[in-house]
Each structure stands twice: as C-alpha cells, then as structure tokens.
Design an enzyme around this catalytic site. Structure first.
Site, PDB file in Angstrom:
ATOM      1  CG  HIS A 198     -11.128   0.619   0.435  1.00  0.00           C
ATOM      2  ND1 HIS A 198     -10.505   1.179  -0.549  1.00  0.00           N
ATOM      3  CD2 HIS A 198     -10.374   0.466   1.588  1.00  0.00           C
ATOM      4  CE1 HIS A 198      -9.141   1.511  -0.091  1.00  0.00           C
ATOM      5  NE2 HIS A 198      -9.266   1.370   1.274  1.00  0.00           N
ATOM      6  CB  SER A 215      -0.851  -0.029   1.186  1.00  0.00           C
ATOM      7  OG  SER A 215      -1.403   1.547   1.466  1.00  0.00           O
ATOM      8  CE  LYS A 219      -7.765  -3.163  -3.178  1.00  0.00           C
ATOM      9  NZ  LYS A 219      -8.437  -1.990  -2.082  1.00  0.00           N
ATOM     10  CB  THR A 248      -6.830   2.394  -4.550  1.00  0.00           C
ATOM     11  OG1 THR A 248      -6.147   1.160  -4.257  1.00  0.00           O
ATOM     12  CG2 THR A 248      -8.178   2.449  -3.652  1.00  0.00           C
ATOM     13  CE1 TYR A 304      -6.385   4.555  -1.529  1.00  0.00           C
ATOM     14  CE2 TYR A 304      -4.465   4.353   0.178  1.00  0.00           C
ATOM     15  CZ  TYR A 304      -5.666   3.987  -0.188  1.00  0.00           C
ATOM     16  OH  TYR A 304      -6.198   3.096   0.424  1.00  0.00           O
TER      17      TYR A 304
HETATM   18  C1  LIG Z   1      -6.729  -2.603   7.691  1.00  0.00           C
HETATM   19  C2  LIG Z   1      -6.851  -2.510   6.109  1.00  0.00           C
HETATM   20  C3  LIG Z   1      -6.295  -1.342   5.463  1.00  0.00           C
HETATM   21  C4  LIG Z   1      -6.499  -1.394   4.100  1.00  0.00           C
HETATM   22  N1  LIG Z   1      -5.610  -0.375   3.430  1.00  0.00           N
HETATM   23  C5  LIG Z   1      -5.859  -0.082   2.009  1.00  0.00           C
HETATM   24  C6  LIG Z   1      -4.927   0.518   1.406  1.00  0.00           C
HETATM   25  O1  LIG Z   1      -4.053   1.296   1.812  1.00  0.00           O
HETATM   26  N2  LIG Z   1      -5.151   0.695   0.120  1.00  0.00           N
HETATM   27  C7  LIG Z   1      -6.066  -0.019  -0.772  1.00  0.00           C
HETATM   28  O2  LIG Z   1      -6.382   0.092  -2.083  1.00  0.00           O
HETATM   29  N3  LIG Z   1      -6.856  -0.746   0.132  1.00  0.00           N
HETATM   30  C8  LIG Z   1      -6.873  -0.852   1.218  1.00  0.00           C
HETATM   31  N4  LIG Z   1      -7.811  -1.632   2.031  1.00  0.00           N
HETATM   32  C9  LIG Z   1      -8.523  -2.477   1.497  1.00  0.00           C
HETATM   33  C10 LIG Z   1      -8.086  -3.781   1.043  1.00  0.00           C
HETATM   34  O3  LIG Z   1      -7.100  -3.643  -0.206  1.00  0.00           O
HETATM   35  C11 LIG Z   1      -8.958  -4.788   0.348  1.00  0.00           C
HETATM   36  O4  LIG Z   1      -9.871  -4.257  -0.590  1.00  0.00           O
HETATM   37  C12 LIG Z   1      -9.939  -5.353   1.551  1.00  0.00           C
HETATM   38  O5  LIG Z   1      -9.238  -5.671   2.541  1.00  0.00           O
HETATM   39  C13 LIG Z   1     -10.562  -6.956   0.989  1.00  0.00           C
HETATM   40  O6  LIG Z   1     -11.400  -7.262   1.970  1.00  0.00           O
HETATM   41  P1  LIG Z   1     -11.012  -8.335   3.099  1.00  0.00           P
HETATM   42  O7  LIG Z   1     -10.196  -7.618   4.246  1.00  0.00           O
HETATM   43  O8  LIG Z   1     -12.414  -8.626   3.637  1.00  0.00           O
HETATM   44  O9  LIG Z   1     -10.315  -9.472   2.487  1.00  0.00           O
HETATM   45  C14 LIG Z   1      -7.447  -1.854   3.405  1.00  0.00           C
HETATM   46  C15 LIG Z   1      -8.142  -2.725   4.198  1.00  0.00           C
HETATM   47  C16 LIG Z   1      -7.958  -3.177   5.371  1.00  0.00           C
HETATM   48  C17 LIG Z   1      -8.660  -4.192   6.396  1.00  0.00           C
END
Ligand SMILES: Cc1cc2nc3c(=O)[nH]c(=O)nc-3n(C[C@H](O)[C@H](O)[C@H](O)COP(=O)(O)O)c2cc1C
Length: 378
Positions: A276, A107, A252, A156, A130
């Site tokens: 997300h 990320s 994404k 994203t 981002y």
């Molecule tokens: C703690 C956390 C931080 C996240 N940070 C980002 C991020 O920095 N960039 C991003 O594109 N998605 C982020 N996401 C979304 C994840 O990439 C992903 O879409 C999501 O976790 C998928 O769902 P799941 O946790 O149920 O597997 C984050 C998700 C979580 C749980």
C-alpha cells in the site's frame, strides 16, 4: 514543462501547487515511514548488466496485463482523494491514461465517482474495491462498476483497518477541507488550486455520498468511513465477490508467499505484490525485496504485478526482471496531477516511458517482454 525531467521534478512542483494537507496525504507512510522509504531505496540496490554491440533498433515497450494490451506495463494505481490533488483529478488522470494506452484504476475512496469517470472515458477502466461492513453498499458498488463496463475489479486486501499516518492527523485531513484558520491559510497560499476547486462540484467522496445508507451529508460521512472498514474480511469473502463481479479479478496487497499461494487458489487473474505504498504496516518489507520470492512461489499459476516505490522507468524494468508482468504507479502520477493536471499525468508517463526505452536498449534488449533475471547483475 521542458525542464521537468524526472518524477522528482513533478513532486517539487506539486509541493508548490497543492495545499499542504493534500500534498502530505500523498507523500506519507505509516508511523516512521520506514517501509515507505524502503520501497524507493531498495530499487537502488539492484543493478543492470550493460551490454554492447547488439541490435537495438525497433524497440517495443508493449505488453499485456491480465490479457489487456498496454502501451507499457505500467498502470495507474488506485489512490483515494485524487480529486483533492487537482480538481476533477480522477477524471483527468483516467483520460491521460486512456490516451497513453495504460490502465487507470479508480479507488472506492475517490472524489469523482465511477459514473463521473465513465462519462469522460471511452475505454474501460479498472475499479478498486474496499470491502466495507455495509454489504448492500459493497454489492451496489460492484454492480455500478459492472454497469460502467469496468474491465477489472481490484480487490484491496491490506486495509481491513487503517494504518496510522501521523501527517494526516497533524494536518486534520478531510475532504472537503474544513475552514479553520490553518486550513484556510494552506488553501489561500495555493490560489490556482482554489480557483479550480471553486469551479467543480466534485469535492467529496462521490462513490459514497448519496449511495450508502445514512450517508447523505458530510458530517455523517466522516463517522461512516472510520467505522466502515471490515476487520472480519477473510479468504472466503473473495469467493462471493468474485462470483458477484463475474469478470477479471486482481488481488492487491500481497507481501508474503503463503498469502500469494492462497491467492492463486482463489482463481483470481492476478495479484499485486504491494504494501500500500508503505502506508499500512510500517516495518514490513519493501515490495521489490519480496517480489522475486513471491513470483517464484506462484510460478505461472497466477499473473504477478507489483507496486511501491517506482519512481523511474528503470524501476519498472527491475520489477519486470524479478518476475512482475505488470506494475503500478501511485505517487508519480499524483505528483504529476498536482503539478500540472492532466498534462502532468501524461508527463509522468512520458518520463517513465523514455527511461524504460533507453535502459532497455543499453541492456541490449529490444522487447520489454524479454527482460528477465539475466538482465540483472547478481
Ligand atoms: C495518496 C494515496 C492514496 C491511496 N489510496 C488507495 C486506495 O484508495 N486504495 C488502494 O487500494 N490503494 C491506495 N493507495 C495505494 C496505491 O494503490 C499503491 O499501492 C501505492 O501508491 C504504490 O506505491 P507508490 O505510491 O510508491 O507508487 C494509495 C496510495 C497513495 C499514495
């Protein structure tokens, strides 16, 4: 370790080992968390067809995602502040993914930097971008990902403004954590985490500090991040990002078929059907509920991936049946990391692999790439 049989077991252990504010950061969704819950619950409504007396020998979970060979079609999703679940978390998760043979996505909002992760891995990883208001910083990030030989850029699209997560506000989340009595108590009750954190220098957003203009210290970083997400981002921006990057591009955060059709026109290599992890628009559909409609709409014009709510190998197979070529896990690997560090990430991947393998066999299939709509009871 032997009694850890499910992702839920890793989650229980992570809850006991990670300070509350960081465990809650992973285990939270926007507002009422209805979309976060739906992501998991909607998988349960989908049923497989059980088949018997077919040759189940020589099974394989191997596949490809954007042309890259993967041991199974499950990548690690980009997650911010992963280095707060466990010291050096991104570096350890990237190593676990590399050894297992699945992609790791770093990320923008990571604790360990692009360069940190590159220094401990041999194979290319993916970088999630981002788009921020400071375009010089964005261009520099793209160039740094190129220099680190990242093999895909994951752009994203669903975080032009930040959804509200009540737990983070109530907990006073920050990285590094503040030293108020509440935060000190949360950390003091997790001594293993504290010892690990004391032993690393990676405790803030290292992709940003020292790279973005005017962000040299932690006080300016907190104001910088809240101001920096770009609400003006549009489809036109995808073109210059694609050109500057010049490699494989994954978009994404698509949850609507109109947006999926727009994404296919950009010439990107794949889309990720994603909300997300239920952290942005609470009240949106679960990812799995819209996957089939989106996959049918884009056909073979663009590769379709999905994430959100995958907690088992069965969930991965259901997503593949409904049109995904690849999937991502966010929380499952974060729970593994918080529970047991690198070994926990490997454990999460092993759990998912075993569940996929047994389910594949009992559905009467030998190749994961053969799973399609026919394997579901409808
Ligand atoms: C703690 C956390 C931080 C996240 N940070 C980002 C991020 O920095 N960039 C991003 O594109 N998605 C982020 N996401 C979304 C994840 O990439 C992903 O879409 C999501 O976790 C998928 O769902 P799941 O946790 O149920 O597997 C984050 C998700 C979580 C749980």
């Amino acid at each position: 370790m032997s009694m850890i049989l499910t992702i839920a077991d890793l989650k229980d252990l992570a809850r006991r080992r990670v300070p509350k504010m960081f465990f809650d950061y992973a285990d939270s969704g926007g507002w009422t968390e209805s979309t976060y819950r739906a992501n998991e619950e909607d998988f349960q409504k989908i049923k497989f067809r059980q088949r018997v007396l077919v040759d189940m020998s020589n099974r394989s979970l191997e596949s490809t995602m954007i042309g890259e060979k993967v041991a199974m079609p499950v990548a690690l999703a980009p997650t911010g502040m992963t280095g707060m679940q466990h010291p050096d978390g991104e570096m350890l998760a990237a190593q676990a993914a590399e050894e297992f043979g699945v992609p790791f996505t770093l990320s923008t909002m990571s604790i360990c930097s692009i360069e940190d992760v590159a220094s401990v891995t041999k194979k290319p990883f993916w970088f999630q971008l981002y788009v921020l208001r400071d375009k010089d910083f964005v261009l520099d990030l793209i160039d740094r990902a190129k220099a680190a030989k990242c093999s895909a850029l994951v752009l994203t699209l669903d975080l032009q403004i930040l959804g509200q997560r009540h737990k983070d506000i109530r907990n006073g989340l920050s990285a590094p954590p503040r030293f108020t009595p509440k935060h000190i108590w949360q950390m003091a009750t997790r001594p293993g985490w504290c010892i690990g954190m004391a032993g690393t220098k990676r405790r803030t957003f290292r992709n940003i500090v020292g790279h973005a203009k005017g962000v040299g210290d932690l006080t300016s970083l907190s104001s910088w991040t809240t101001e920096q997400f770009d609400p003006h981002l549009s489809w036109k921006d995808v073109a210059w990002i694609k050109e500057r990057w010049g490699g494989k591009l994954i978009l994404k955060g698509i949850l609507d078929k109109e947006d999926a059709l727009m994404a296919a026109k950009t010439g990107a290599d794949a889309i990720i059907v994603s909300n997300h992890g239920g952290r942005q628009l609470d009240g949106a559909s679960s990812s799995i509920a819209v996957l089939e409609e989106i996959a049918d709409a884009v056909g073979d014009t663009i590769e379709v991936h999905m994430d959100g709510g995958i907690r088992s190998g069965q969930d991965v197979l259901k997503a593949l049946c409904l049109g995904a070529k690849g999937t991502y896990i966010g929380r499952p690997f974060l729970y593994g990391l918080g529970a047991l560090g690198k070994d926990g990430v490997t454990k999460a991947l092993e759990i998912i692999r075993k569940e996929m393998d047994i389910t594949l066999a009992l559905c009467g299939k030998r190749l994961v790439t053969d799973m399609g709509k026919d394997q579901l009871r409808r």
